[in-house]
Design a protein around this motif. Structure first.
Motif, PDB file in Angstrom:
ATOM      1  N   SER A   1       0.834  -1.189   0.000  1.00 27.71           N
ATOM      2  CA  SER A   1       0.000   0.000   0.000  1.00 27.71           C
ATOM      3  C   SER A   1       0.880   1.254   0.000  1.00 27.71           C
ATOM      4  N   GLY A   2       0.549   2.196  -0.867  1.00 25.94           N
ATOM      5  CA  GLY A   2       1.291   3.454  -0.913  1.00 25.94           C
ATOM      6  C   GLY A   2       2.500   3.438  -1.827  1.00 25.94           C
ATOM      7  N   CYS A   3       2.734   2.329  -2.559  1.00 25.96           N
ATOM      8  CA  CYS A   3       3.948   2.267  -3.400  1.00 25.96           C
ATOM      9  C   CYS A   3       3.732   2.941  -4.764  1.00 25.96           C
ATOM     10  N   GLY A   4       2.499   3.342  -5.071  1.00 28.94           N
ATOM     11  CA  GLY A   4       2.294   4.108  -6.301  1.00 28.94           C
ATOM     12  C   GLY A   4       1.488   3.416  -7.385  1.00 28.94           C
ATOM     13  N   LYS A   5       0.811   2.311  -7.066  1.00 22.57           N
ATOM     14  CA  LYS A   5       0.048   1.562  -8.088  1.00 22.57           C
ATOM     15  C   LYS A   5      -1.071   2.423  -8.690  1.00 22.57           C
ATOM     16  N   THR A   6      -1.887   3.025  -7.817  1.00 26.76           N
ATOM     17  CA  THR A   6      -3.005   3.842  -8.302  1.00 26.76           C
ATOM     18  C   THR A   6      -2.492   5.051  -9.082  1.00 26.76           C
ATOM     19  N   THR A   7      -1.394   5.620  -8.604  1.00 28.14           N
ATOM     20  CA  THR A   7      -0.804   6.774  -9.297  1.00 28.14           C
ATOM     21  C   THR A   7      -0.441   6.401 -10.734  1.00 28.14           C
ATOM     22  N   ILE A   8       0.144   5.230 -10.915  1.00 25.65           N
ATOM     23  CA  ILE A   8       0.525   4.782 -12.261  1.00 25.65           C
ATOM     24  C   ILE A   8      -0.723   4.636 -13.141  1.00 25.65           C
TER      25      ILE A   8
HETATM   26  N1  LIG Z   1      -3.405  13.275  -4.504  1.00 22.01           N
HETATM   27  C1  LIG Z   1      -2.351  12.997  -3.712  1.00 22.01           C
HETATM   28  N2  LIG Z   1      -1.807  13.951  -2.942  1.00 22.01           N
HETATM   29  C2  LIG Z   1      -0.733  13.681  -2.170  1.00 22.01           C
HETATM   30  N3  LIG Z   1      -0.147  12.486  -2.065  1.00 22.01           N
HETATM   31  C3  LIG Z   1      -0.664  11.493  -2.795  1.00 22.01           C
HETATM   32  C4  LIG Z   1      -1.788  11.683  -3.652  1.00 22.01           C
HETATM   33  N4  LIG Z   1      -2.083  10.504  -4.266  1.00 22.01           N
HETATM   34  C5  LIG Z   1      -1.176   9.637  -3.796  1.00 22.01           C
HETATM   35  N5  LIG Z   1      -0.317  10.212  -2.925  1.00 22.01           N
HETATM   36  C6  LIG Z   1       0.805   9.559  -2.249  1.00 22.01           C
HETATM   37  O1  LIG Z   1       1.574   8.894  -3.241  1.00 22.01           O
HETATM   38  C7  LIG Z   1       1.996   7.615  -2.779  1.00 22.01           C
HETATM   39  C8  LIG Z   1       1.458   6.539  -3.709  1.00 22.01           C
HETATM   40  O2  LIG Z   1       0.040   6.450  -3.571  1.00 22.01           O
HETATM   41  P1  LIG Z   1      -0.856   5.426  -4.410  1.00 22.01           P
HETATM   42  O3  LIG Z   1      -0.500   5.525  -5.835  1.00 22.01           O
HETATM   43  O4  LIG Z   1      -2.263   5.698  -4.027  1.00 22.01           O
HETATM   44  O5  LIG Z   1      -0.369   4.020  -3.832  1.00 22.01           O
HETATM   45  P2  LIG Z   1      -1.011   2.555  -3.961  1.00 22.01           P
HETATM   46  O6  LIG Z   1      -2.127   2.634  -4.953  1.00 22.01           O
HETATM   47  O7  LIG Z   1       0.104   1.658  -4.385  1.00 22.01           O
HETATM   48  O8  LIG Z   1      -1.502   2.204  -2.579  1.00 22.01           O
HETATM   49  C9  LIG Z   1       1.520   7.510  -1.339  1.00 22.01           C
HETATM   50  O9  LIG Z   1       2.583   7.932  -0.511  1.00 22.01           O
HETATM   51  C10 LIG Z   1       0.363   8.478  -1.270  1.00 22.01           C
HETATM   52  O10 LIG Z   1       0.195   9.000   0.010  1.00 22.01           O
END
Ligand SMILES: Nc1ncnc2c1ncn2[C@@H]1O[C@H](COP(=O)(O)OP(=O)(O)O)[C@@H](O)[C@H]1O
Ligand SMILES: [Mg+2]
Length: 172
Positions: free
Chosen positions: A42-49
Protein backbone atom coordinates in the motif's frame (compact mmCIF):
# COMPACT_ATOMS: atom_id res chain seq x y z
CA UNK A 1 6.14 -0.84 -30.87
CA UNK A 2 4.44 -1.70 -27.58
CA UNK A 3 0.86 -0.44 -27.22
CA UNK A 4 1.56 1.15 -23.87
CA UNK A 5 4.91 2.64 -22.88
CA UNK A 6 5.89 4.19 -19.57
CA UNK A 7 9.26 5.87 -19.90
CA UNK A 8 11.24 7.08 -16.86
CA UNK A 9 8.14 8.13 -14.99
CA UNK A 10 8.39 10.21 -11.85
CA UNK A 11 5.51 11.68 -9.92
CA UNK A 12 5.61 14.12 -7.02
CA UNK A 13 2.68 15.38 -5.04
CA UNK A 14 2.86 18.75 -3.34
CA UNK A 15 0.90 18.85 -0.12
CA UNK A 16 1.24 22.18 1.65
CA UNK A 17 4.86 22.36 2.81
CA UNK A 18 5.63 18.73 1.89
CA UNK A 19 6.70 17.03 -1.33
CA UNK A 20 5.72 13.36 -1.64
CA UNK A 21 7.65 11.30 -4.14
CA UNK A 22 4.99 8.78 -5.20
CA UNK A 23 7.03 6.94 -7.86
CA UNK A 24 10.45 7.16 -9.43
CA UNK A 25 12.14 5.56 -12.43
CA UNK A 26 9.15 3.52 -13.62
CA UNK A 27 9.63 1.90 -17.02
CA UNK A 28 7.07 -0.48 -18.45
CA UNK A 29 5.95 -1.75 -21.83
CA UNK A 30 2.68 -3.57 -22.49
CA UNK A 31 1.93 -5.27 -25.79
CA UNK A 32 -1.42 -6.06 -27.35
CA UNK A 33 -3.14 -8.96 -25.61
CA UNK A 34 -0.89 -8.80 -22.57
CA UNK A 35 -2.24 -9.01 -19.04
CA UNK A 36 0.06 -7.23 -16.61
CA UNK A 37 -0.27 -7.01 -12.84
CA UNK A 38 1.43 -4.35 -10.74
CA UNK A 39 2.01 -5.73 -7.28
CA UNK A 40 3.35 -3.85 -4.27
CA UNK A 41 2.56 -2.66 -0.75
CA UNK A 42 0.00 0.00 0.00
CA UNK A 43 1.29 3.45 -0.91
CA UNK A 44 3.95 2.27 -3.40
CA UNK A 45 2.29 4.11 -6.30
CA UNK A 46 0.05 1.56 -8.09
CA UNK A 47 -3.00 3.84 -8.30
CA UNK A 48 -0.80 6.77 -9.30
CA UNK A 49 0.52 4.78 -12.26
CA UNK A 50 -2.97 3.75 -13.41
CA UNK A 51 -4.25 7.33 -13.11
CA UNK A 52 -1.41 8.56 -15.30
CA UNK A 53 -2.14 5.91 -17.95
CA UNK A 54 -5.82 6.95 -17.86
CA UNK A 55 -4.77 10.58 -18.36
CA UNK A 56 -6.35 11.70 -15.08
CA UNK A 57 -3.04 13.03 -13.83
CA UNK A 58 0.25 13.81 -15.56
CA UNK A 59 3.73 12.59 -14.63
CA UNK A 60 6.11 15.11 -13.05
CA UNK A 61 8.64 13.86 -15.59
CA UNK A 62 8.77 11.09 -18.18
CA UNK A 63 6.24 10.06 -20.79
CA UNK A 64 3.20 7.81 -20.90
CA UNK A 65 2.52 6.75 -24.49
CA UNK A 66 -0.40 4.87 -25.94
CA UNK A 67 0.16 3.62 -29.49
CA UNK A 68 3.19 5.90 -29.62
CA UNK A 69 1.27 9.07 -28.77
CA UNK A 70 1.75 10.88 -25.49
CA UNK A 71 -1.22 10.57 -23.15
CA UNK A 72 -2.18 14.09 -22.19
CA UNK A 73 -5.86 13.82 -21.35
CA UNK A 74 -8.62 11.29 -20.87
CA UNK A 75 -9.53 9.21 -23.89
CA UNK A 76 -12.64 7.17 -24.29
CA UNK A 77 -10.99 3.93 -25.38
CA UNK A 78 -9.47 3.34 -21.94
CA UNK A 79 -11.62 1.60 -19.36
CA UNK A 80 -10.54 2.45 -15.82
CA UNK A 81 -12.17 0.64 -12.95
CA UNK A 82 -11.35 2.34 -9.70
CA UNK A 83 -10.84 0.54 -6.42
CA UNK A 84 -14.24 1.70 -5.19
CA UNK A 85 -17.08 0.66 -7.50
CA UNK A 86 -18.68 4.13 -7.74
CA UNK A 87 -22.00 2.74 -8.94
CA UNK A 88 -24.59 5.51 -8.83
CA UNK A 89 -26.78 4.64 -5.83
CA UNK A 90 -29.91 6.23 -7.33
CA UNK A 91 -29.79 4.17 -10.53
CA UNK A 92 -30.68 0.51 -11.03
CA UNK A 93 -27.95 -1.94 -12.01
CA UNK A 94 -29.35 -1.89 -15.55
CA UNK A 95 -29.11 1.91 -15.74
CA UNK A 96 -25.67 1.87 -14.13
CA UNK A 97 -24.20 -0.49 -16.72
CA UNK A 98 -25.58 1.67 -19.53
CA UNK A 99 -24.32 4.98 -18.15
CA UNK A 100 -21.22 4.97 -20.36
CA UNK A 101 -23.40 4.39 -23.42
CA UNK A 102 -25.65 7.26 -22.29
CA UNK A 103 -22.75 9.64 -21.81
CA UNK A 104 -21.10 8.80 -25.11
CA UNK A 105 -24.49 8.69 -26.89
CA UNK A 106 -23.86 5.18 -28.16
CA UNK A 107 -26.93 3.55 -26.63
CA UNK A 108 -27.94 1.40 -29.57
CA UNK A 109 -29.95 -1.80 -29.23
CA UNK A 110 -26.81 -3.76 -30.11
CA UNK A 111 -24.69 -2.05 -27.43
CA UNK A 112 -27.42 -2.45 -24.83
CA UNK A 113 -27.71 -6.16 -25.66
CA UNK A 114 -23.94 -6.49 -25.37
CA UNK A 115 -24.01 -4.94 -21.87
CA UNK A 116 -26.90 -7.19 -20.88
CA UNK A 117 -25.04 -10.24 -22.12
CA UNK A 118 -22.00 -9.25 -20.03
CA UNK A 119 -24.26 -8.90 -17.01
CA UNK A 120 -25.57 -12.39 -17.70
CA UNK A 121 -22.03 -13.77 -17.96
CA UNK A 122 -21.30 -12.28 -14.53
CA UNK A 123 -24.37 -14.05 -13.13
CA UNK A 124 -26.16 -10.78 -12.40
CA UNK A 125 -28.97 -10.65 -14.96
CA UNK A 126 -31.67 -11.27 -12.36
CA UNK A 127 -30.41 -8.20 -10.46
CA UNK A 128 -30.83 -5.85 -13.42
CA UNK A 129 -33.75 -3.94 -11.85
CA UNK A 130 -32.28 -3.81 -8.36
CA UNK A 131 -30.45 -0.90 -6.76
CA UNK A 132 -26.70 -1.16 -5.96
CA UNK A 133 -27.47 -1.09 -2.20
CA UNK A 134 -29.28 -4.42 -2.60
CA UNK A 135 -26.16 -6.18 -3.92
CA UNK A 136 -23.14 -7.61 -2.10
CA UNK A 137 -19.70 -6.00 -2.45
CA UNK A 138 -18.52 -8.65 -4.93
CA UNK A 139 -21.70 -8.34 -6.99
CA UNK A 140 -21.31 -4.58 -7.09
CA UNK A 141 -17.73 -4.92 -8.27
CA UNK A 142 -18.83 -7.29 -11.04
CA UNK A 143 -21.55 -4.83 -12.07
CA UNK A 144 -18.93 -2.06 -12.18
CA UNK A 145 -16.79 -4.30 -14.38
CA UNK A 146 -19.73 -4.80 -16.75
CA UNK A 147 -20.20 -1.04 -16.90
CA UNK A 148 -16.51 -0.65 -17.79
CA UNK A 149 -16.50 -3.43 -20.40
CA UNK A 150 -19.78 -2.27 -21.97
CA UNK A 151 -17.93 0.66 -23.53
CA UNK A 152 -15.61 -1.85 -25.30
CA UNK A 153 -12.36 -0.26 -24.12
CA UNK A 154 -9.20 -1.20 -25.98
CA UNK A 155 -7.22 -0.92 -22.74
CA UNK A 156 -8.61 -2.04 -19.42
CA UNK A 157 -7.17 -0.69 -16.16
CA UNK A 158 -8.30 -2.33 -12.93
CA UNK A 159 -7.36 -1.00 -9.51
CA UNK A 160 -7.22 -3.85 -6.99
CA UNK A 161 -9.99 -5.99 -8.47
CA UNK A 162 -11.05 -9.13 -6.63
CA UNK A 163 -12.18 -10.56 -9.94
CA UNK A 164 -8.93 -10.99 -11.78
CA UNK A 165 -9.54 -14.65 -12.59
CA UNK A 166 -12.99 -14.07 -14.11
CA UNK A 167 -11.54 -11.38 -16.33
CA UNK A 168 -8.52 -13.36 -17.38
CA UNK A 169 -10.57 -16.42 -18.27
CA UNK A 170 -13.22 -14.58 -20.26
CA UNK A 171 -11.73 -11.50 -21.79
CA UNK A 172 -8.09 -12.11 -22.54
N1 LIG B 1 -3.40 13.27 -4.50
C1 LIG B 1 -2.35 13.00 -3.71
N2 LIG B 1 -1.81 13.95 -2.94
C2 LIG B 1 -0.73 13.68 -2.17
N3 LIG B 1 -0.15 12.49 -2.06
C3 LIG B 1 -0.66 11.49 -2.79
C4 LIG B 1 -1.79 11.68 -3.65
N4 LIG B 1 -2.08 10.50 -4.27
C5 LIG B 1 -1.18 9.64 -3.80
N5 LIG B 1 -0.32 10.21 -2.92
C6 LIG B 1 0.80 9.56 -2.25
O1 LIG B 1 1.57 8.89 -3.24
C7 LIG B 1 2.00 7.62 -2.78
C8 LIG B 1 1.46 6.54 -3.71
O2 LIG B 1 0.04 6.45 -3.57
P1 LIG B 1 -0.86 5.43 -4.41
O3 LIG B 1 -0.50 5.52 -5.84
O4 LIG B 1 -2.26 5.70 -4.03
O5 LIG B 1 -0.37 4.02 -3.83
P2 LIG B 1 -1.01 2.56 -3.96
O6 LIG B 1 -2.13 2.63 -4.95
O7 LIG B 1 0.10 1.66 -4.39
O8 LIG B 1 -1.50 2.20 -2.58
C9 LIG B 1 1.52 7.51 -1.34
O9 LIG B 1 2.58 7.93 -0.51
C10 LIG B 1 0.36 8.48 -1.27
O10 LIG B 1 0.20 9.00 0.01
MG1 LIG C 1 -4.14 2.17 -4.75
Amino acid sequence: MARLQLQNIEKYFFTGSDIVEAIRNVNLEVDDGEFVSIIGPSGCGKTTILSMVAGLTTPSSGDVKLDGAKVTSQTTNIGYMLQQDYLFPWLTIGDNINIGLDITRTKTKENEDYAKDLLDQMGLLRHIDQMPSELSGGMRQRAALVRTLAAKPSLLLLDEPSLLLTIKQNYI
